[in-house]
Design a protein around this motif. Sequence first.
Motif, PDB file in Angstrom:
ATOM      1  N   VAL A 229      14.021   6.631  -2.856  1.00 25.21           N
ATOM      2  CA  VAL A 229      12.965   7.505  -3.386  1.00 25.21           C
ATOM      3  C   VAL A 229      12.041   7.951  -1.866  1.00 25.21           C
ATOM      4  N   VAL A 230      11.731   9.026  -1.678  1.00 21.75           N
ATOM      5  CA  VAL A 230      11.262   9.296  -0.553  1.00 21.75           C
ATOM      6  C   VAL A 230       9.700   9.765  -1.070  1.00 21.75           C
ATOM      7  N   LEU A 231       8.813   9.290  -0.764  1.00 18.96           N
ATOM      8  CA  LEU A 231       7.340   9.520  -1.074  1.00 18.96           C
ATOM      9  C   LEU A 231       6.825  10.418   0.219  1.00 18.96           C
ATOM     10  N   ILE A 232       6.265  11.539  -0.067  1.00 21.64           N
ATOM     11  CA  ILE A 232       5.834  12.423   1.037  1.00 21.64           C
ATOM     12  C   ILE A 232       4.272  12.405   0.684  1.00 21.64           C
ATOM     13  N   THR A 233       3.430  11.933   1.360  1.00 17.29           N
ATOM     14  CA  THR A 233       2.070  11.981   1.117  1.00 17.29           C
ATOM     15  C   THR A 233       1.136  11.768   2.465  1.00 17.29           C
ATOM     16  N   ASP A 234      -0.292  12.190   2.093  1.00 18.39           N
ATOM     17  CA  ASP A 234      -1.151  11.951   3.308  1.00 18.39           C
ATOM     18  C   ASP A 234      -2.357  11.298   2.735  1.00 18.39           C
ATOM     19  N   ALA A 235      -2.219  10.412   1.735  1.00 20.79           N
ATOM     20  CA  ALA A 235      -3.202   9.913   0.942  1.00 20.79           C
ATOM     21  C   ALA A 235      -2.603   8.692   0.237  1.00 20.79           C
ATOM     22  N   PRO A 236      -3.607   7.499  -0.049  1.00 20.27           N
ATOM     23  CA  PRO A 236      -3.149   6.265  -0.863  1.00 20.27           C
ATOM     24  C   PRO A 236      -3.289   6.472  -2.139  1.00 20.27           C
ATOM     25  N   PRO A 237      -2.720   5.686  -3.054  1.00 21.89           N
ATOM     26  CA  PRO A 237      -3.058   5.670  -4.517  1.00 21.89           C
ATOM     27  C   PRO A 237      -4.349   5.123  -4.913  1.00 21.89           C
ATOM     28  N   HIS A 238      -4.769   5.226  -6.131  1.00 23.25           N
ATOM     29  CA  HIS A 238      -5.997   4.591  -6.488  1.00 23.25           C
ATOM     30  C   HIS A 238      -5.890   3.158  -6.477  1.00 23.25           C
ATOM     31  N   GLY A 239      -7.154   2.403  -6.358  1.00 26.11           N
ATOM     32  CA  GLY A 239      -7.064   1.186  -6.526  1.00 26.11           C
ATOM     33  C   GLY A 239      -6.911   0.350  -5.592  1.00 26.11           C
ATOM     34  N   ILE A 240      -6.898   0.810  -4.275  1.00 32.58           N
ATOM     35  CA  ILE A 240      -6.578  -0.184  -3.164  1.00 32.58           C
ATOM     36  C   ILE A 240      -7.746  -0.464  -2.072  1.00 32.58           C
ATOM     37  N   GLY A 241      -9.067   0.166  -2.910  1.00 27.92           N
ATOM     38  CA  GLY A 241     -10.109  -0.269  -1.894  1.00 27.92           C
ATOM     39  C   GLY A 241     -10.615   0.940  -1.344  1.00 27.92           C
ATOM     40  N   GLU A 242     -10.081   1.901  -1.215  1.00 26.61           N
ATOM     41  CA  GLU A 242     -10.725   3.236  -0.335  1.00 26.61           C
ATOM     42  C   GLU A 242     -12.194   3.776  -0.801  1.00 26.61           C
ATOM     43  N   ASP A 243     -12.821   4.010   0.262  1.00 27.99           N
ATOM     44  CA  ASP A 243     -14.360   4.404   0.097  1.00 27.99           C
ATOM     45  C   ASP A 243     -14.070   5.866  -0.888  1.00 27.99           C
ATOM     46  N   GLY A 244     -14.951   5.902  -2.138  1.00 23.23           N
ATOM     47  CA  GLY A 244     -14.961   7.175  -2.736  1.00 23.23           C
ATOM     48  C   GLY A 244     -13.930   7.331  -3.792  1.00 23.23           C
TER      49      GLY A 244
ATOM     50  N   ILE B 132      -2.529  -5.023  -7.183  1.00 28.48           N
ATOM     51  CA  ILE B 132      -3.603  -4.529  -6.138  1.00 28.48           C
ATOM     52  C   ILE B 132      -5.177  -5.050  -6.603  1.00 28.48           C
ATOM     53  N   ALA B 133      -5.420  -5.473  -7.811  1.00 23.68           N
ATOM     54  CA  ALA B 133      -6.733  -5.873  -8.048  1.00 23.68           C
ATOM     55  C   ALA B 133      -6.735  -7.465  -7.193  1.00 23.68           C
ATOM     56  N   ALA B 134      -5.690  -8.020  -7.381  1.00 26.31           N
ATOM     57  CA  ALA B 134      -5.698  -9.480  -6.764  1.00 26.31           C
ATOM     58  C   ALA B 134      -5.825  -9.671  -5.456  1.00 26.31           C
ATOM     59  N   ALA B 135      -5.205  -8.521  -4.572  1.00 27.81           N
ATOM     60  CA  ALA B 135      -5.037  -8.365  -3.190  1.00 27.81           C
ATOM     61  C   ALA B 135      -6.658  -7.554  -2.589  1.00 27.81           C
ATOM     62  N   ARG B 136      -7.055  -6.789  -3.295  1.00 24.40           N
ATOM     63  CA  ARG B 136      -8.208  -6.089  -2.836  1.00 24.40           C
ATOM     64  C   ARG B 136      -9.271  -7.103  -1.957  1.00 24.40           C
ATOM     65  N   PRO B 137      -9.691  -8.128  -2.706  1.00 24.09           N
ATOM     66  CA  PRO B 137     -10.822  -8.991  -2.162  1.00 24.09           C
ATOM     67  C   PRO B 137     -10.312  -9.796  -0.840  1.00 24.09           C
TER      68      PRO B 137
END
Length: 360
Positions: free
Chosen positions: A126-141, A288-293
């Motif tokens: 699988v080749v993921l091509i992106t310039d943004a993160p997924p939801h839920g990893i703690g990014e502002d906004g 990811i919820a367990a990792a964020r803090p």
Amino acid sequence: MSTTQDGKSTAAKSIDIVFLQDATGSQGPYIQAARQAIQQICLKVSASAELSKGAIRFGLIAFRDHPPQDTSFVTKNFGFTAEQSVMKKNLDGLIASGGGDGPEAQTAALADALNLEWAEGAAKMVVLITDAPPHGIGEDGDGFTESPDQNDPLQLARQMAERGITLFVIACEPSLSRYRNAVDFYKALADITSGKVFPLTLAEKLGDYIVGTTIETIETEKLIAEFEEVIVDDIYGSETPMAQVTDKLHSKLADTGVQINTLNVENIYNESPQSTSNTNVWLSAPTIAAARPKVVQVEGPRVKSEFVGRGARAPEVAFMQQAINMSQATRVVRQSAMRQSAVAPGGAMTPSASSKYYRG
């Protein structure tokens, strides 16, 4: 091309390549580059990997975002095709638009990819091509605290690893590294499947990245096919530590002069104890919820100064046949073991129900 100990070719029979293509507003140049690369990929991969016509299947899953951030679509799943013309037509129909907040629906695309009808016995990537993160990893906004489809990308990656699917992330830079957590997160996500993150600063180089990654994956699969049984016997039968199994395999391949085609992309990122710690946090967390803090703020710019701003240079890219390195030997061992294991957070493995070493 790799060979067996008696010098015979161990060419893969087929390969399934799935593009997860970000189709939000900033991705127009990358969609165009992917469109232009399809024929190049087919010709170069077929010639280098000795694959017959029709042995390469392309999959395409375009993604944007979940409502209300984007109301056009979350994902568009085009399925698999062995026809270059069909894949090109699917890409021709994509328009870069929308997207809402910064993070996008990568997790939904990963879930779609996991559930595709992959060919039995094919090399799978699988080749993921992106310039943004997924939801839920703690990014502002971020408009969501988790993916609205209730899937967790760390868990999806572990399922991919168990099914022999390798994830590669093409990080469109310098946009991706402007996010606080995205680079470290994607390094962990790819590493779960023994894949890699490749930083891309020039869209027109996308085809070279995909061709090189695909050929290297096929040749890695040949080594897995040759050594998987021995590796699994060592790990589960003899209870040999994985690091020792890796050293043994690396020495054996070095002694016999095995070489494989390898894609080398210059690292553009500033590494730090904080970034390494963050990647390990994502790797070891169940969700990811367990990792964020536990994720810490990385000080300073994420990309080295020579790769940003006016006068920036592109990372050096080389594709060549070379002796198998320790990283590749590790990938062969880990993927051999994962395909007969249940993969837990942190990479811990236990024999799966289909393994002869399963104890119930």
